[in-house]
Design a protein around this motif. Sequence first.
Motif, PDB file in Angstrom:
ATOM      1  N   GLU A  48       0.875  -1.172   0.000  1.00 54.36           N
ATOM      2  CA  GLU A  48       0.000   0.000   0.000  1.00 54.36           C
ATOM      3  C   GLU A  48       0.908   1.215   0.000  1.00 54.36           C
ATOM      4  O   GLU A  48       1.761   1.359   0.865  1.00 54.36           O
ATOM      5  CB  GLU A  48      -0.897  -0.010   1.236  1.00 54.36           C
ATOM      6  N   SER A  49       0.754   2.069  -0.994  1.00 53.68           N
ATOM      7  CA  SER A  49       1.614   3.235  -1.110  1.00 53.68           C
ATOM      8  C   SER A  49       0.911   4.311  -1.921  1.00 53.68           C
ATOM      9  O   SER A  49       0.022   4.030  -2.710  1.00 53.68           O
ATOM     10  CB  SER A  49       2.923   2.846  -1.796  1.00 53.68           C
ATOM     11  N   THR A  50       1.347   5.531  -1.733  1.00 50.05           N
ATOM     12  CA  THR A  50       0.798   6.648  -2.503  1.00 50.05           C
ATOM     13  C   THR A  50       1.755   7.071  -3.607  1.00 50.05           C
ATOM     14  O   THR A  50       1.405   7.897  -4.437  1.00 50.05           O
ATOM     15  CB  THR A  50       0.519   7.855  -1.593  1.00 50.05           C
ATOM     16  N   ALA A  51       2.976   6.516  -3.626  1.00 50.40           N
ATOM     17  CA  ALA A  51       3.963   6.894  -4.641  1.00 50.40           C
ATOM     18  C   ALA A  51       4.697   5.653  -5.139  1.00 50.40           C
ATOM     19  O   ALA A  51       5.052   4.778  -4.352  1.00 50.40           O
ATOM     20  CB  ALA A  51       4.968   7.882  -4.063  1.00 50.40           C
ATOM     21  N   PHE A  52       4.873   5.577  -6.439  1.00 51.00           N
ATOM     22  CA  PHE A  52       5.585   4.475  -7.065  1.00 51.00           C
ATOM     23  C   PHE A  52       6.521   5.032  -8.128  1.00 51.00           C
ATOM     24  O   PHE A  52       6.208   6.028  -8.781  1.00 51.00           O
ATOM     25  CB  PHE A  52       4.612   3.501  -7.749  1.00 51.00           C
ATOM     26  N   PHE A  53       7.659   4.362  -8.328  1.00 50.85           N
ATOM     27  CA  PHE A  53       8.551   4.733  -9.417  1.00 50.85           C
ATOM     28  C   PHE A  53       7.913   4.238 -10.710  1.00 50.85           C
ATOM     29  O   PHE A  53       7.259   3.192 -10.720  1.00 50.85           O
ATOM     30  CB  PHE A  53       9.924   4.076  -9.213  1.00 50.85           C
ATOM     31  N   PRO A  54       8.065   4.940 -11.820  1.00 52.89           N
ATOM     32  CA  PRO A  54       7.453   4.499 -13.078  1.00 52.89           C
ATOM     33  C   PRO A  54       7.902   3.087 -13.467  1.00 52.89           C
ATOM     34  O   PRO A  54       9.057   2.716 -13.234  1.00 52.89           O
ATOM     35  CB  PRO A  54       7.964   5.515 -14.106  1.00 52.89           C
ATOM     36  N   ASN A  55       7.007   2.313 -14.039  1.00 46.45           N
ATOM     37  CA  ASN A  55       7.332   0.961 -14.508  1.00 46.45           C
ATOM     38  C   ASN A  55       8.077   1.086 -15.841  1.00 46.45           C
ATOM     39  O   ASN A  55       7.466   1.315 -16.883  1.00 46.45           O
ATOM     40  CB  ASN A  55       6.055   0.142 -14.666  1.00 46.45           C
ATOM     41  N   LEU A  56       9.381   0.944 -15.802  1.00 47.17           N
ATOM     42  CA  LEU A  56      10.193   1.133 -17.004  1.00 47.17           C
ATOM     43  C   LEU A  56      10.037  -0.010 -17.994  1.00 47.17           C
ATOM     44  O   LEU A  56      10.373   0.154 -19.167  1.00 47.17           O
ATOM     45  CB  LEU A  56      11.657   1.337 -16.620  1.00 47.17           C
ATOM     46  N   ASP A  57       9.526  -1.159 -17.549  1.00 48.88           N
ATOM     47  CA  ASP A  57       9.258  -2.261 -18.489  1.00 48.88           C
ATOM     48  C   ASP A  57       8.174  -1.874 -19.484  1.00 48.88           C
ATOM     49  O   ASP A  57       8.107  -2.423 -20.584  1.00 48.88           O
ATOM     50  CB  ASP A  57       8.834  -3.529 -17.736  1.00 48.88           C
ATOM     51  N   ARG A  58       7.325  -0.942 -19.108  1.00 47.29           N
ATOM     52  CA  ARG A  58       6.224  -0.505 -19.977  1.00 47.29           C
ATOM     53  C   ARG A  58       6.540   0.779 -20.728  1.00 47.29           C
ATOM     54  O   ARG A  58       5.689   1.314 -21.423  1.00 47.29           O
ATOM     55  CB  ARG A  58       4.959  -0.310 -19.143  1.00 47.29           C
ATOM     56  N   ASN A  59       7.761   1.276 -20.575  1.00 43.41           N
ATOM     57  CA  ASN A  59       8.143   2.535 -21.209  1.00 43.41           C
ATOM     58  C   ASN A  59       9.088   2.238 -22.370  1.00 43.41           C
ATOM     59  O   ASN A  59      10.198   1.751 -22.161  1.00 43.41           O
ATOM     60  CB  ASN A  59       8.829   3.441 -20.180  1.00 43.41           C
ATOM     61  N   PRO A  60       8.680   2.522 -23.615  1.00 44.10           N
ATOM     62  CA  PRO A  60       9.514   2.186 -24.772  1.00 44.10           C
ATOM     63  C   PRO A  60      10.818   2.989 -24.851  1.00 44.10           C
ATOM     64  O   PRO A  60      11.712   2.636 -25.617  1.00 44.10           O
ATOM     65  CB  PRO A  60       8.609   2.503 -25.963  1.00 44.10           C
ATOM     66  N   ASP A  61      10.940   4.029 -24.033  1.00 44.52           N
ATOM     67  CA  ASP A  61      12.166   4.826 -24.024  1.00 44.52           C
ATOM     68  C   ASP A  61      13.266   4.201 -23.167  1.00 44.52           C
ATOM     69  O   ASP A  61      14.388   4.695 -23.145  1.00 44.52           O
ATOM     70  CB  ASP A  61      11.886   6.239 -23.513  1.00 44.52           C
ATOM     71  N   TRP A  62      12.931   3.132 -22.469  1.00 48.88           N
ATOM     72  CA  TRP A  62      13.876   2.471 -21.571  1.00 48.88           C
ATOM     73  C   TRP A  62      13.956   0.978 -21.874  1.00 48.88           C
ATOM     74  O   TRP A  62      12.996   0.383 -22.327  1.00 48.88           O
ATOM     75  CB  TRP A  62      13.447   2.667 -20.115  1.00 48.88           C
ATOM     76  N   ARG A  63      15.143   0.390 -21.609  1.00 47.27           N
ATOM     77  CA  ARG A  63      15.296  -1.058 -21.762  1.00 47.27           C
ATOM     78  C   ARG A  63      16.047  -1.601 -20.560  1.00 47.27           C
ATOM     79  O   ARG A  63      16.900  -0.929 -19.979  1.00 47.27           O
ATOM     80  CB  ARG A  63      16.044  -1.401 -23.051  1.00 47.27           C
ATOM     81  N   CYS A  64      15.714  -2.834 -20.195  1.00 49.43           N
ATOM     82  CA  CYS A  64      16.402  -3.491 -19.091  1.00 49.43           C
ATOM     83  C   CYS A  64      17.743  -4.008 -19.616  1.00 49.43           C
ATOM     84  O   CYS A  64      17.783  -4.864 -20.497  1.00 49.43           O
ATOM     85  CB  CYS A  64      15.559  -4.636 -18.539  1.00 49.43           C
ATOM     86  N   ALA A  65      18.844  -3.475 -19.105  1.00 47.09           N
ATOM     87  CA  ALA A  65      20.185  -3.853 -19.559  1.00 47.09           C
ATOM     88  C   ALA A  65      20.766  -4.984 -18.715  1.00 47.09           C
ATOM     89  O   ALA A  65      21.554  -5.779 -19.207  1.00 47.09           O
ATOM     90  CB  ALA A  65      21.111  -2.646 -19.511  1.00 47.09           C
ATOM     91  N   GLU A  66      20.380  -5.046 -17.447  1.00 45.58           N
ATOM     92  CA  GLU A  66      20.856  -6.093 -16.541  1.00 45.58           C
ATOM     93  C   GLU A  66      19.724  -6.474 -15.606  1.00 45.58           C
ATOM     94  O   GLU A  66      18.999  -5.616 -15.114  1.00 45.58           O
ATOM     95  CB  GLU A  66      22.034  -5.599 -15.709  1.00 45.58           C
ATOM     96  N   GLU A  67      19.613  -7.767 -15.368  1.00 44.65           N
ATOM     97  CA  GLU A  67      18.547  -8.267 -14.508  1.00 44.65           C
ATOM     98  C   GLU A  67      19.132  -9.345 -13.610  1.00 44.65           C
ATOM     99  O   GLU A  67      19.584 -10.385 -14.088  1.00 44.65           O
ATOM    100  CB  GLU A  67      17.443  -8.837 -15.400  1.00 44.65           C
ATOM    101  N   GLY A  68      19.166  -9.081 -12.317  1.00 48.29           N
ATOM    102  CA  GLY A  68      19.711 -10.050 -11.372  1.00 48.29           C
ATOM    103  C   GLY A  68      18.702 -11.132 -11.046  1.00 48.29           C
ATOM    104  O   GLY A  68      17.518 -11.023 -11.368  1.00 48.29           O
ATOM    105  N   PRO A  69      19.156 -12.188 -10.382  1.00 43.62           N
ATOM    106  CA  PRO A  69      18.252 -13.267  -9.986  1.00 43.62           C
ATOM    107  C   PRO A  69      17.351 -12.830  -8.829  1.00 43.62           C
ATOM    108  O   PRO A  69      17.719 -11.953  -8.039  1.00 43.62           O
ATOM    109  CB  PRO A  69      19.211 -14.374  -9.536  1.00 43.62           C
ATOM    110  N   TRP A  70      16.191 -13.451  -8.762  1.00 46.11           N
ATOM    111  CA  TRP A  70      15.308 -13.192  -7.628  1.00 46.11           C
ATOM    112  C   TRP A  70      15.970 -13.736  -6.376  1.00 46.11           C
ATOM    113  O   TRP A  70      16.548 -14.825  -6.390  1.00 46.11           O
ATOM    114  CB  TRP A  70      13.936 -13.838  -7.830  1.00 46.11           C
ATOM    115  N   GLN A  71      15.881 -12.965  -5.300  1.00 44.70           N
ATOM    116  CA  GLN A  71      16.415 -13.360  -4.009  1.00 44.70           C
ATOM    117  C   GLN A  71      15.313 -13.194  -2.984  1.00 44.70           C
ATOM    118  O   GLN A  71      14.277 -12.590  -3.276  1.00 44.70           O
ATOM    119  CB  GLN A  71      17.607 -12.476  -3.641  1.00 44.70           C
ATOM    120  N   GLU A  72      15.533 -13.720  -1.793  1.00 40.71           N
ATOM    121  CA  GLU A  72      14.522 -13.566  -0.751  1.00 40.71           C
ATOM    122  C   GLU A  72      15.198 -13.304   0.581  1.00 40.71           C
ATOM    123  O   GLU A  72      16.221 -13.915   0.903  1.00 40.71           O
ATOM    124  CB  GLU A  72      13.652 -14.816  -0.653  1.00 40.71           C
TER     125      GLU A  72
END
Length: 90
Positions: A48-72
């Motif tokens: 629950e939050s009132t502010a979120f960083f933009p979802n860059l996966d949905r923004n064509p001006d940005w690309r994911c260059a590096e993606e680390g493994p999921w951790q817990e």
Amino acid sequence: LVAKDVGTALEAAKGFEKAFVVGGASVYMQFFPHLDRVYITQIDAQPESTAFFPNLDRNPDWRCAEEGPWQEEDGVRYRFCVYEKCKSEV
């Protein structure tokens, strides 16, 4: 180095190879048009939050260059990702 406004920070950053923006949502959004790389911690949750960083996966001006493994940790899944602004072709 601490700057009190965007213009001062951008001018000061010219002397450095890398500069990082640290702050809350309004600070990030003020600098967002000037960024060329973003380091993101993705959290696998729906907080629950009132502010979120933009979802860059949905923004064509940005690309994911590096993606680390999921951790817990403490029951929270997360991963680190690096996004780069796409170069516009002129």
